[in-house]
Design a protein around this motif. Structure first.
Motif, mmCIF file in Angstrom:
data_model
loop_
_atom_site.group_PDB
_atom_site.id
_atom_site.type_symbol
_atom_site.label_atom_id
_atom_site.label_comp_id
_atom_site.label_asym_id
_atom_site.label_seq_id
_atom_site.Cartn_x
_atom_site.Cartn_y
_atom_site.Cartn_z
ATOM 1 N N LEU A 75 0.809 -1.221 0.000
ATOM 2 C CA LEU A 75 0.000 0.000 0.000
ATOM 3 C C LEU A 75 0.840 1.269 0.000
ATOM 4 C CD1 LEU A 75 -2.734 -1.096 2.555
ATOM 5 C CD2 LEU A 75 -2.829 -1.188 0.058
ATOM 6 N N SER A 76 2.082 1.176 0.471
ATOM 7 C CA SER A 76 2.969 2.338 0.475
ATOM 8 C C SER A 76 4.414 1.843 0.464
ATOM 9 C CB SER A 76 2.728 3.201 1.717
ATOM 10 O OG SER A 76 3.153 2.518 2.877
ATOM 11 N N ARG A 77 5.321 2.751 0.284
ATOM 12 C CA ARG A 77 6.739 2.410 0.214
ATOM 13 C C ARG A 77 7.218 1.712 1.484
ATOM 14 N NH1 ARG A 77 10.858 7.034 -1.385
ATOM 15 N NH2 ARG A 77 9.366 6.988 -3.067
ATOM 16 N N ASP A 78 6.685 2.116 2.633
ATOM 17 C CA ASP A 78 7.134 1.581 3.917
ATOM 18 C C ASP A 78 6.260 0.448 4.450
ATOM 19 O OD1 ASP A 78 9.156 3.498 3.907
ATOM 20 O OD2 ASP A 78 7.867 4.982 4.864
ATOM 21 N N ASP A 79 5.346 -0.053 3.638
ATOM 22 C CA ASP A 79 4.451 -1.116 4.081
ATOM 23 C C ASP A 79 5.253 -2.374 4.411
ATOM 24 O OD1 ASP A 79 2.342 -2.869 4.521
ATOM 25 O OD2 ASP A 79 1.191 -2.162 2.812
ATOM 26 N N ASP A 80 4.890 -3.055 5.518
ATOM 27 C CA ASP A 80 5.598 -4.281 5.872
ATOM 28 C C ASP A 80 5.197 -5.452 4.987
ATOM 29 O OD1 ASP A 80 3.052 -4.437 7.048
ATOM 30 O OD2 ASP A 80 3.764 -5.751 8.647
ATOM 31 N N LYS A 81 4.073 -5.353 4.294
ATOM 32 C CA LYS A 81 3.681 -6.367 3.313
ATOM 33 C C LYS A 81 4.397 -6.040 2.006
ATOM 34 C CE LYS A 81 -0.842 -7.403 5.188
ATOM 35 N NZ LYS A 81 -2.289 -7.408 4.942
ATOM 36 N N ARG A 82 5.267 -6.942 1.555
ATOM 37 C CA ARG A 82 6.098 -6.702 0.385
ATOM 38 C C ARG A 82 5.696 -7.641 -0.754
ATOM 39 N NH1 ARG A 82 7.949 -2.059 1.254
ATOM 40 N NH2 ARG A 82 9.608 -2.389 -0.238
ATOM 41 N N VAL A 83 5.792 -7.146 -1.963
ATOM 42 C CA VAL A 83 5.543 -7.929 -3.170
ATOM 43 C C VAL A 83 6.832 -7.921 -3.977
ATOM 44 C CG1 VAL A 83 4.186 -8.119 -5.273
ATOM 45 C CG2 VAL A 83 3.109 -7.287 -3.182
ATOM 46 N N HIS A 84 7.287 -9.102 -4.375
ATOM 47 C CA HIS A 84 8.536 -9.240 -5.127
ATOM 48 C C HIS A 84 8.192 -9.560 -6.581
ATOM 49 C CE1 HIS A 84 10.932 -9.480 -1.379
ATOM 50 N NE2 HIS A 84 9.762 -9.881 -0.912
ATOM 51 N N SER A 85 8.784 -8.794 -7.486
ATOM 52 C CA SER A 85 8.498 -8.996 -8.905
ATOM 53 C C SER A 85 9.777 -8.894 -9.720
ATOM 54 C CB SER A 85 7.469 -7.974 -9.409
ATOM 55 O OG SER A 85 7.981 -6.669 -9.292
ATOM 56 N N CYS A 86 9.713 -9.428 -10.925
ATOM 57 C CA CYS A 86 10.855 -9.400 -11.837
ATOM 58 C C CYS A 86 10.986 -8.001 -12.426
ATOM 59 C CB CYS A 86 10.645 -10.429 -12.947
ATOM 60 S SG CYS A 86 11.974 -10.424 -14.163
ATOM 61 N N ASN A 87 12.171 -7.458 -12.345
ATOM 62 C CA ASN A 87 12.416 -6.127 -12.887
ATOM 63 C C ASN A 87 12.544 -6.155 -14.408
ATOM 64 O OD1 ASN A 87 12.550 -3.447 -12.121
ATOM 65 N ND2 ASN A 87 14.783 -3.427 -12.044
ATOM 66 N N SER A 88 12.715 -7.327 -14.990
ATOM 67 C CA SER A 88 12.857 -7.451 -16.444
ATOM 68 C C SER A 88 11.515 -7.634 -17.146
ATOM 69 C CB SER A 88 13.767 -8.621 -16.797
ATOM 70 O OG SER A 88 15.064 -8.392 -16.323
ATOM 71 N N CYS A 89 10.716 -8.600 -16.688
ATOM 72 C CA CYS A 89 9.456 -8.891 -17.388
ATOM 73 C C CYS A 89 8.217 -8.422 -16.624
ATOM 74 C CB CYS A 89 9.336 -10.379 -17.703
ATOM 75 S SG CYS A 89 9.042 -11.435 -16.262
ATOM 76 N N GLY A 90 8.385 -8.032 -15.347
ATOM 77 C CA GLY A 90 7.261 -7.511 -14.575
ATOM 78 C C GLY A 90 6.420 -8.565 -13.870
ATOM 79 N N GLN A 91 6.754 -9.837 -14.015
ATOM 80 C CA GLN A 91 5.981 -10.916 -13.394
ATOM 81 C C GLN A 91 6.032 -10.818 -11.871
ATOM 82 O OE1 GLN A 91 4.200 -13.487 -14.941
ATOM 83 N NE2 GLN A 91 3.537 -13.939 -12.874
ATOM 84 N N ILE A 92 4.878 -10.866 -11.219
ATOM 85 C CA ILE A 92 4.840 -10.923 -9.762
ATOM 86 C C ILE A 92 5.229 -12.335 -9.345
ATOM 87 C CG2 ILE A 92 3.343 -10.814 -7.738
ATOM 88 C CD1 ILE A 92 1.817 -8.573 -9.175
ATOM 89 N N LEU A 93 6.182 -12.443 -8.414
ATOM 90 C CA LEU A 93 6.752 -13.736 -8.074
ATOM 91 C C LEU A 93 6.299 -14.259 -6.710
ATOM 92 C CD1 LEU A 93 10.332 -12.942 -9.383
ATOM 93 C CD2 LEU A 93 8.462 -14.097 -10.591
ATOM 94 N N TRP A 94 6.526 -13.506 -5.643
ATOM 95 C CA TRP A 94 6.123 -13.954 -4.317
ATOM 96 C C TRP A 94 5.864 -12.751 -3.419
ATOM 97 C CZ3 TRP A 94 11.331 -14.172 -5.672
ATOM 98 C CH2 TRP A 94 12.243 -13.541 -4.849
ATOM 99 N N ARG A 95 5.350 -13.052 -2.233
ATOM 100 C CA ARG A 95 5.082 -12.018 -1.238
ATOM 101 C C ARG A 95 5.862 -12.323 0.033
ATOM 102 N NH1 ARG A 95 0.348 -13.800 2.393
ATOM 103 N NH2 ARG A 95 -0.127 -15.856 1.572
ATOM 104 N N SER A 96 6.068 -11.302 0.839
ATOM 105 C CA SER A 96 6.749 -11.494 2.110
ATOM 106 C C SER A 96 6.300 -10.398 3.074
ATOM 107 C CB SER A 96 8.279 -11.449 1.941
ATOM 108 O OG SER A 96 8.681 -10.163 1.513
ATOM 109 N N ARG A 97 6.698 -10.563 4.319
ATOM 110 C CA ARG A 97 6.408 -9.557 5.354
ATOM 111 C C ARG A 97 7.703 -9.202 6.034
ATOM 112 N NH1 ARG A 97 0.531 -9.497 7.848
ATOM 113 N NH2 ARG A 97 1.065 -7.428 8.531
ATOM 114 N N VAL A 98 7.900 -7.930 6.251
ATOM 115 C CA VAL A 98 9.092 -7.452 6.939
ATOM 116 C C VAL A 98 8.743 -7.258 8.400
ATOM 117 C CG1 VAL A 98 10.772 -5.583 7.089
ATOM 118 C CG2 VAL A 98 9.901 -6.294 4.864
ATOM 119 N N SER A 99 9.511 -7.850 9.274
ATOM 120 C CA SER A 99 9.293 -7.665 10.712
ATOM 121 C C SER A 99 9.990 -6.400 11.169
ATOM 122 C CB SER A 99 9.852 -8.852 11.499
ATOM 123 O OG SER A 99 9.291 -10.045 11.042
#
Length: 100
Positions: A75-99
């Motif tokens: 939801l924002s740059r500092d959100d603890d919910k993170r989405v990881h995607s490929c910088n080349s093709c744009g495919q969303i790959l996985w999600r994570s949470r930052v503690s």
């Protein structure tokens, strides 16, 4: 038969009607993002499902094999919910949470 300007007027009226709905757009977008986030594989699920993309402690994109992976807040740059995607093709790959 409707002319060009009649068509534009109808689209404008539809947009005005959408804008006047009682549910704020931002909240519905936020809700949509949260629902979509829950459907993305977690990191370990991603690695289990695609074991061939993990070599020498480096994860690659399952679509284009790029190792250029970026993460961004849901939801924002500092959100603890993170989405990881490929910088080349744009495919969303996985999600994570930052503690924090």
């Amino acid at each position: 038969m409707m002319n060009y300007f009649g068509s534009i007027n109808n689209k404008f009226i539809s947009l005005v009607n959408l804008k006047n709905k009682k549910v704020p757009r931002a909240s519905s977008e936020t809700q949509f993002k949260k629902i979509a986030y829950d459907k993305i594989l977690e990191r370990q699920e991603y690695l289990n499902k695609y074991p061939h993309i993990y070599h020498n402690e480096v994860i690659s994109c399952r679509v284009c094999s790029s190792q250029d992976i970026k993460d961004w807040g849901l939801l924002s740059r500092d959100d603890d919910k993170r989405v990881h995607s490929c910088n080349s093709c744009g495919q969303i790959l996985w999600r994570s949470r930052v503690s924090i």
